[in-house]
Design a protein around this motif. Sequence first.
Motif, PDB file in Angstrom:
ATOM      1  N   PRO A 266       0.837  -1.201   0.000  1.00 45.45           N
ATOM      2  CA  PRO A 266       0.000   0.000   0.000  1.00 45.45           C
ATOM      3  C   PRO A 266       0.873   1.252   0.000  1.00 45.45           C
ATOM      4  CG  PRO A 266      -0.781  -1.560   1.626  1.00 45.45           C
ATOM      5  CD  PRO A 266       0.533  -2.085   1.107  1.00 45.45           C
TER       6      PRO A 266
ATOM      7  N   GLU B 107      -7.963   8.535  -6.873  1.00 48.08           N
ATOM      8  CA  GLU B 107      -6.691   8.610  -7.605  1.00 48.08           C
ATOM      9  C   GLU B 107      -6.812   9.657  -8.707  1.00 48.08           C
ATOM     10  OE1 GLU B 107      -3.849   7.337  -7.072  1.00 48.08           O
ATOM     11  OE2 GLU B 107      -4.201   5.616  -5.788  1.00 48.08           O
TER      12      GLU B 107
ATOM     13  N   TRP C 135      -5.863   3.227 -13.963  1.00 48.07           N
ATOM     14  CA  TRP C 135      -6.171   2.254 -12.909  1.00 48.07           C
ATOM     15  C   TRP C 135      -7.367   1.439 -13.368  1.00 48.07           C
ATOM     16  CZ3 TRP C 135      -3.735   1.822  -8.062  1.00 48.07           C
ATOM     17  CH2 TRP C 135      -2.788   2.805  -7.777  1.00 48.07           C
TER      18      TRP C 135
ATOM     19  N   ILE D   1      -8.401   1.876   2.567  1.00 48.33           N
ATOM     20  CA  ILE D   1      -7.707   0.733   1.984  1.00 48.33           C
ATOM     21  C   ILE D   1      -7.885  -0.442   2.947  1.00 48.33           C
ATOM     22  CG2 ILE D   1      -5.490  -0.194   1.216  1.00 48.33           C
ATOM     23  CD1 ILE D   1      -4.654   2.649   0.578  1.00 48.33           C
TER      24      ILE D   1
ATOM     25  N   GLU E 259     -12.169   0.129  -8.791  1.00 47.08           N
ATOM     26  CA  GLU E 259     -12.901   0.527  -7.593  1.00 47.08           C
ATOM     27  C   GLU E 259     -11.985   1.257  -6.613  1.00 47.08           C
ATOM     28  OE1 GLU E 259     -14.720  -3.027  -6.062  1.00 47.08           O
ATOM     29  OE2 GLU E 259     -16.255  -3.042  -7.631  1.00 47.08           O
ATOM     30  N   HIS E 260     -10.759   0.762  -6.481  1.00 50.46           N
ATOM     31  CA  HIS E 260      -9.781   1.420  -5.607  1.00 50.46           C
ATOM     32  C   HIS E 260      -9.555   2.856  -6.065  1.00 50.46           C
ATOM     33  CE1 HIS E 260      -5.983   2.463  -3.701  1.00 50.46           C
ATOM     34  NE2 HIS E 260      -5.548   2.758  -4.905  1.00 50.46           N
TER      35      HIS E 260
ATOM     36  N   THR F 123     -12.553   4.957  -5.259  1.00 46.76           N
ATOM     37  CA  THR F 123     -12.771   5.084  -3.819  1.00 46.76           C
ATOM     38  C   THR F 123     -11.802   6.075  -3.185  1.00 46.76           C
ATOM     39  OG1 THR F 123     -13.622   2.838  -3.669  1.00 46.76           O
ATOM     40  CG2 THR F 123     -12.829   3.836  -1.620  1.00 46.76           C
ATOM     41  N   VAL F 124     -10.520   5.981  -3.551  1.00 49.66           N
ATOM     42  CA  VAL F 124      -9.526   6.855  -2.925  1.00 49.66           C
ATOM     43  C   VAL F 124      -9.304   8.137  -3.704  1.00 49.66           C
ATOM     44  CG1 VAL F 124      -8.375   4.905  -1.820  1.00 49.66           C
ATOM     45  CG2 VAL F 124      -7.473   5.822  -3.967  1.00 49.66           C
TER      46      VAL F 124
ATOM     47  N   TRP G 116      -5.625  -4.701   0.249  1.00 56.38           N
ATOM     48  CA  TRP G 116      -4.706  -4.404  -0.851  1.00 56.38           C
ATOM     49  C   TRP G 116      -4.218  -5.700  -1.489  1.00 56.38           C
ATOM     50  CZ3 TRP G 116      -3.814   0.077  -3.234  1.00 56.38           C
ATOM     51  CH2 TRP G 116      -2.662   0.253  -3.971  1.00 56.38           C
TER      52      TRP G 116
ATOM     53  N   GLN H   9     -11.372  -4.575  -9.104  1.00 55.56           N
ATOM     54  CA  GLN H   9     -10.910  -4.108  -7.799  1.00 55.56           C
ATOM     55  C   GLN H   9     -10.009  -2.880  -7.949  1.00 55.56           C
ATOM     56  OE1 GLN H   9     -10.979  -7.327  -8.828  1.00 55.56           O
ATOM     57  NE2 GLN H   9     -11.026  -8.738  -7.101  1.00 55.56           N
ATOM     58  N   CYS H  10      -9.179  -2.890  -8.978  1.00 56.61           N
ATOM     59  CA  CYS H  10      -8.260  -1.777  -9.230  1.00 56.61           C
ATOM     60  C   CYS H  10      -9.045  -0.508  -9.560  1.00 56.61           C
ATOM     61  CB  CYS H  10      -7.319  -2.159 -10.369  1.00 56.61           C
ATOM     62  SG  CYS H  10      -6.035  -0.955 -10.727  1.00 56.61           S
TER      63      CYS H  10
ATOM     64  N   HIS I  63      -3.871  -6.550  -5.315  1.00 57.95           N
ATOM     65  CA  HIS I  63      -2.748  -6.044  -6.111  1.00 57.95           C
ATOM     66  C   HIS I  63      -1.710  -7.133  -6.390  1.00 57.95           C
ATOM     67  CE1 HIS I  63       0.305  -3.214  -7.507  1.00 57.95           C
ATOM     68  NE2 HIS I  63      -0.728  -2.442  -7.770  1.00 57.95           N
TER      69      HIS I  63
END
Length: 103
Positions: A5, A81, A86, A22, A74-75, A78-79, A25, A71-72, A28
Amino acid sequence: MRRKPPAGAVTKAPEGLPSAIIENWEWHDRAACQDVNPELFFAAESERGLRKRAREVLAKSLCGTCPVRRQCAEHALTVGEMYGVWGGITEEEREPALHGRHH
């Protein structure tokens, strides 16, 4: 190279606070990009136009083969980026979703 992470990432929220952004992780570790140069996914400051689009097409094509693409993506959403490709989604493609959260 095993990825971890990002520095400063919260993996467990202190008592009384919402759960961590997170939470997991581990996806990944199964990413198709795990051993790929990160420069494929992130533009250099001077990169523009056709060169940028060509790099993004290559990055997105690798994402298309990835078992953890969802998942990537969504990450990234969510954060929030702000940079890079991604889950097969460029920063420009994520922008409407990110701005929608601030209103």
